[in-house]
Enzyme design. Structure first.
Site, PDB file in Angstrom:
ATOM      1  N   TYR A   1       0.841  -1.197   0.000  1.00 52.90           N
ATOM      2  CA  TYR A   1       0.000   0.000   0.000  1.00 52.90           C
ATOM      3  C   TYR A   1       0.874   1.244   0.000  1.00 52.90           C
ATOM      4  O   TYR A   1       1.974   1.236   0.538  1.00 52.90           O
ATOM      5  CB  TYR A   1      -0.971   0.037   1.190  1.00 52.90           C
ATOM      6  CG  TYR A   1      -0.358  -0.141   2.570  1.00 52.90           C
ATOM      7  CD1 TYR A   1      -0.020  -1.403   3.039  1.00 52.90           C
ATOM      8  CD2 TYR A   1      -0.167   0.946   3.411  1.00 52.90           C
ATOM      9  CE1 TYR A   1       0.496  -1.570   4.312  1.00 52.90           C
ATOM     10  CE2 TYR A   1       0.355   0.785   4.700  1.00 52.90           C
ATOM     11  CZ  TYR A   1       0.694  -0.481   5.138  1.00 52.90           C
ATOM     12  OH  TYR A   1       1.204  -0.659   6.396  1.00 52.90           O
ATOM     13  N   PRO A   2       0.361   2.308  -0.628  1.00 56.69           N
ATOM     14  CA  PRO A   2       1.090   3.570  -0.589  1.00 56.69           C
ATOM     15  C   PRO A   2       0.636   4.428   0.586  1.00 56.69           C
ATOM     16  O   PRO A   2      -0.479   4.243   1.087  1.00 56.69           O
ATOM     17  CB  PRO A   2       0.692   4.219  -1.919  1.00 56.69           C
ATOM     18  CG  PRO A   2      -0.684   3.730  -2.175  1.00 56.69           C
ATOM     19  CD  PRO A   2      -0.804   2.366  -1.531  1.00 56.69           C
ATOM     20  N   MET A   3       1.501   5.329   1.031  1.00 62.83           N
ATOM     21  CA  MET A   3       1.106   6.217   2.145  1.00 62.83           C
ATOM     22  C   MET A   3       1.788   7.571   2.101  1.00 62.83           C
ATOM     23  O   MET A   3       2.796   7.753   1.425  1.00 62.83           O
ATOM     24  CB  MET A   3       1.355   5.536   3.492  1.00 62.83           C
ATOM     25  CG  MET A   3       2.809   5.293   3.825  1.00 62.83           C
ATOM     26  SD  MET A   3       3.010   4.735   5.539  1.00 62.83           S
ATOM     27  CE  MET A   3       2.727   6.238   6.467  1.00 62.83           C
TER      28      MET A   3
ATOM     29  N   LYS B   1       2.752  11.139   4.779  1.00 64.22           N
ATOM     30  CA  LYS B   1       2.780  11.726   6.127  1.00 64.22           C
ATOM     31  C   LYS B   1       2.035  13.060   6.025  1.00 64.22           C
ATOM     32  O   LYS B   1       2.338  13.881   5.137  1.00 64.22           O
ATOM     33  CB  LYS B   1       4.223  11.934   6.572  1.00 64.22           C
ATOM     34  CG  LYS B   1       4.972  10.608   6.785  1.00 64.22           C
ATOM     35  CD  LYS B   1       5.112  10.260   8.246  1.00 64.22           C
ATOM     36  CE  LYS B   1       5.682   8.886   8.458  1.00 64.22           C
ATOM     37  NZ  LYS B   1       7.070   8.917   8.909  1.00 64.22           N
TER      38      LYS B   1
ATOM     39  N   SER C   1       1.663   6.874  12.957  1.00 63.72           N
ATOM     40  CA  SER C   1       0.569   6.503  12.057  1.00 63.72           C
ATOM     41  C   SER C   1      -0.736   7.173  12.470  1.00 63.72           C
ATOM     42  O   SER C   1      -1.481   7.663  11.619  1.00 63.72           O
ATOM     43  CB  SER C   1       0.386   4.980  12.043  1.00 63.72           C
ATOM     44  OG  SER C   1       1.535   4.369  11.508  1.00 63.72           O
TER      45      SER C   1
ATOM     46  N   HIS D   1       7.832   4.006  16.505  1.00 62.25           N
ATOM     47  CA  HIS D   1       7.395   3.233  15.336  1.00 62.25           C
ATOM     48  C   HIS D   1       8.261   1.979  15.171  1.00 62.25           C
ATOM     49  O   HIS D   1       7.755   0.873  14.999  1.00 62.25           O
ATOM     50  CB  HIS D   1       7.476   4.114  14.077  1.00 62.25           C
ATOM     51  CG  HIS D   1       7.351   3.375  12.780  1.00 62.25           C
ATOM     52  ND1 HIS D   1       6.134   3.119  12.201  1.00 62.25           N
ATOM     53  CD2 HIS D   1       8.282   2.823  11.960  1.00 62.25           C
ATOM     54  CE1 HIS D   1       6.322   2.446  11.085  1.00 62.25           C
ATOM     55  NE2 HIS D   1       7.608   2.251  10.915  1.00 62.25           N
TER      56      HIS D   1
ATOM     57  N   GLN E   1       9.659  -5.851   6.041  1.00 63.14           N
ATOM     58  CA  GLN E   1       9.110  -4.634   5.441  1.00 63.14           C
ATOM     59  C   GLN E   1      10.136  -4.048   4.481  1.00 63.14           C
ATOM     60  O   GLN E   1      11.324  -4.013   4.781  1.00 63.14           O
ATOM     61  CB  GLN E   1       8.773  -3.593   6.506  1.00 63.14           C
ATOM     62  CG  GLN E   1       9.959  -3.179   7.377  1.00 63.14           C
ATOM     63  CD  GLN E   1      10.099  -1.675   7.566  1.00 63.14           C
ATOM     64  OE1 GLN E   1       9.167  -0.913   7.347  1.00 63.14           O
ATOM     65  NE2 GLN E   1      11.278  -1.241   7.959  1.00 63.14           N
TER      66      GLN E   1
HETATM   67  O1  76R Z   1      14.587   0.572   9.065  1.00 61.35           O
HETATM   68  C1  76R Z   1      14.483   0.195  10.251  1.00 61.35           C
HETATM   69  O2  76R Z   1      14.280  -0.979  10.609  1.00 61.35           O
HETATM   70  C2  76R Z   1      14.645   1.235  11.302  1.00 61.35           C
HETATM   71  C3  76R Z   1      13.347   1.557  11.907  1.00 61.35           C
HETATM   72  C4  76R Z   1      12.290   1.949  10.897  1.00 61.35           C
HETATM   73  C5  76R Z   1      12.238   3.077  10.080  1.00 61.35           C
HETATM   74  C6  76R Z   1      13.232   4.209   9.938  1.00 61.35           C
HETATM   75  C7  76R Z   1      11.099   1.158  10.640  1.00 61.35           C
HETATM   76  C8  76R Z   1      10.837  -0.068  11.240  1.00 61.35           C
HETATM   77  N1  76R Z   1      10.339   1.825   9.728  1.00 61.35           N
HETATM   78  C9  76R Z   1      10.988   2.992   9.350  1.00 61.35           C
HETATM   79  C10 76R Z   1      10.572   3.932   8.420  1.00 61.35           C
HETATM   80 MN1  76R Z   1       8.459   1.310   9.136  1.00 61.35          MN
HETATM   81  N2  76R Z   1       6.628   0.754   8.529  1.00 61.35           N
HETATM   82  C11 76R Z   1       5.731   1.568   7.881  1.00 61.35           C
HETATM   83  C12 76R Z   1       4.455   0.901   7.840  1.00 61.35           C
HETATM   84  O3  76R Z   1       0.650   1.077   8.246  1.00 61.35           O
HETATM   85  C13 76R Z   1       1.301   1.937   8.872  1.00 61.35           C
HETATM   86  O4  76R Z   1       0.879   2.448   9.938  1.00 61.35           O
HETATM   87  C14 76R Z   1       2.621   2.414   8.346  1.00 61.35           C
HETATM   88  C15 76R Z   1       3.197   1.504   7.276  1.00 61.35           C
HETATM   89  C16 76R Z   1       4.606  -0.327   8.450  1.00 61.35           C
HETATM   90  C17 76R Z   1       3.555  -1.394   8.638  1.00 61.35           C
HETATM   91  C18 76R Z   1       5.975  -0.411   8.881  1.00 61.35           C
HETATM   92  C19 76R Z   1       6.537  -1.508   9.523  1.00 61.35           C
HETATM   93  N3  76R Z   1       8.317   3.019   8.049  1.00 61.35           N
HETATM   94  C20 76R Z   1       9.311   3.939   7.826  1.00 61.35           C
HETATM   95  C21 76R Z   1       8.845   4.947   6.908  1.00 61.35           C
HETATM   96  C22 76R Z   1       9.623   6.141   6.383  1.00 61.35           C
HETATM   97  C23 76R Z   1       9.200   7.298   7.238  1.00 61.35           C
HETATM   98  C24 76R Z   1       9.958   8.561   7.068  1.00 61.35           C
HETATM   99  O5  76R Z   1      11.084   8.560   6.557  1.00 61.35           O
HETATM  100  O6  76R Z   1       9.397   9.593   7.490  1.00 61.35           O
HETATM  101  C25 76R Z   1       7.535   4.620   6.612  1.00 61.35           C
HETATM  102  C26 76R Z   1       6.594   5.360   5.677  1.00 61.35           C
HETATM  103  C27 76R Z   1       7.213   3.438   7.337  1.00 61.35           C
HETATM  104  C28 76R Z   1       5.980   2.810   7.335  1.00 61.35           C
HETATM  105  N4  76R Z   1       8.637  -0.434  10.243  1.00 61.35           N
HETATM  106  C29 76R Z   1       9.749  -0.858  10.944  1.00 61.35           C
HETATM  107  C30 76R Z   1       7.770  -1.507  10.130  1.00 61.35           C
HETATM  108  C31 76R Z   1       8.369  -2.651  10.792  1.00 61.35           C
HETATM  109  C32 76R Z   1       7.738  -4.043  10.857  1.00 61.35           C
HETATM  110  C33 76R Z   1       9.587  -2.243  11.292  1.00 61.35           C
HETATM  111  C34 76R Z   1      10.614  -3.080  12.050  1.00 61.35           C
HETATM  112  C35 76R Z   1      11.573  -3.618  11.039  1.00 61.35           C
HETATM  113  C36 76R Z   1      12.613  -4.505  11.656  1.00 61.35           C
HETATM  114  O7  76R Z   1      13.142  -4.150  12.712  1.00 61.35           O
HETATM  115  O8  76R Z   1      12.895  -5.537  11.038  1.00 61.35           O
END
Ligand code: 76R
Length: 249
Positions: free
Chosen positions: A145-147, A149, A223, A172, A185
């Site tokens: 899915y796209p999103m 902020k 989120s 997060h 992810q």
């Molecule tokens: O990369 C990393 O593991 C470091 C922590 C991390 C970052 C920087 C991280 C971890 N995410 C990051 C960035 Mn994420 N993520 C999403 C969604 O549905 C929703 O509410 C949001 C959609 C999910 C489900 C998800 C899952 N993440 C981001 C960014 C960029 C934001 C920015 O730059 O402003 C987005 C848009 C985003 C969205 N995130 C994790 C997860 C999961 C499962 C993790 C843990 C990954 C791991 O440790 O293996």
């Protein structure tokens, strides 16, 4: 102006969704269907070999619901490569049995929110495979899915100070980490490339995990306060044997 987040980019991602024209597929002669499949499997075999060799990433999925039937996922070094992937499929004799309901162009993106300040992310060997994901090695179910902020009144992510964003992203990441081993992810950035700001591609061995993770994330401040979401696409991976079975009429 708030300090921009530093990002490093990996492969370009093209999520190429297709809808089957089952009426045309069923009306085709067995010879036409065979010729179409020959072209399709030429295409998939080449790309699966590259996925295994880690020179690009590739996967085919059957998608639930009316939004699409098939998804061809490509991770490639350059934008022209991504276009070639799409056109390469278009040129197969199989393509005349499909239409294109949706596609999404983005680039694998890692950010500096949680990296150690003294470590350039490019020098972290753990991050390199994440920039160039091996799609064939992922779990069987995909959720895309796209999103965005949000930028609305007081809820404007882009006006927050870097320290505030780091703090929010830490929380997060903590929720995300609870799903370690259950979900992979891939975050792809699409500012300037497609209609939303990020693509979220999740892989899991159990599609219920998508619901659990996304539901839990909804309560996380990033989120809850700032997330805006597009349409969700969920499906299951298919190897060439599964594609043959899927297309049998
Ligand atoms: O990369 C990393 O593991 C470091 C922590 C991390 C970052 C920087 C991280 C971890 N995410 C990051 C960035 Mn994420 N993520 C999403 C969604 O549905 C929703 O509410 C949001 C959609 C999910 C489900 C998800 C899952 N993440 C981001 C960014 C960029 C934001 C920015 O730059 O402003 C987005 C848009 C985003 C969205 N995130 C994790 C997860 C999961 C499962 C993790 C843990 C990954 C791991 O440790 O293996």
């Amino acid at each position: 102006m708030a300090e921009p987040t530093l990002t490093i980019e990996g492969w370009y991602a093209l999520h190429d969704f297709r809808t089957m024209n089952w009426a045309a597929w069923k009306a085709a002669t067995p010879q036409e269907r065979e010729a179409a499949l020959l072209d399709l499997f030429d295409y998939t075999k080449t790309l699966r070999t590259r996925d295994q060799a880690r020179t690009s990433g590739f996967g085919v999925y059957k998608i639930a619901g009316h939004k699409a039937d098939l998804l061809f996922v490509h991770f490639v070094p350059t934008l022209p490569d991504a276009i070639d992937m799409e056109v390469g499929l278009d040129k197969t004799r199989f393509a005349q049995f499909m239409s294109k309901p949706y596609s999404y162009l983005s680039i694998v993106e890692l950010s500096n929110y949680l990296s150690k300040p003294d470590l350039a992310p490019e020098q972290d060997p753990e991050l390199l495979p994440r920039l160039h994901p091996e799609i064939g090695a992922m779990a069987d179910y995909i959720c895309f899915y796209p999103m965005n902020k949000r930028r609305m009144g007081d809820e404007n992510w882009y006006m927050l100070k870097m320290e505030q964003r780091v703090q929010l992203m830490r929380s997060h990441g903590m929720i995300g980490r609870k799903y370690a081993g259950k979900v992979t992810q891939i975050i792809t950035g699409s500012m300037g490339l497609d209609d939303w700001e990020w693509g979220v591609t999740l892989y899991s061995a159990d599609p219920l995990t998508f619901k659990k993770l996304v539901y839990e994330m909804r309560f996380d401040e990033v989120s809850a306060r700032y997330g805006e979401f597009g349409s969700f696409y969920v499906g299951q991976v298919m190897d060439d044997t599964a594609i043959s079975a899927y297309l049998r009429v």
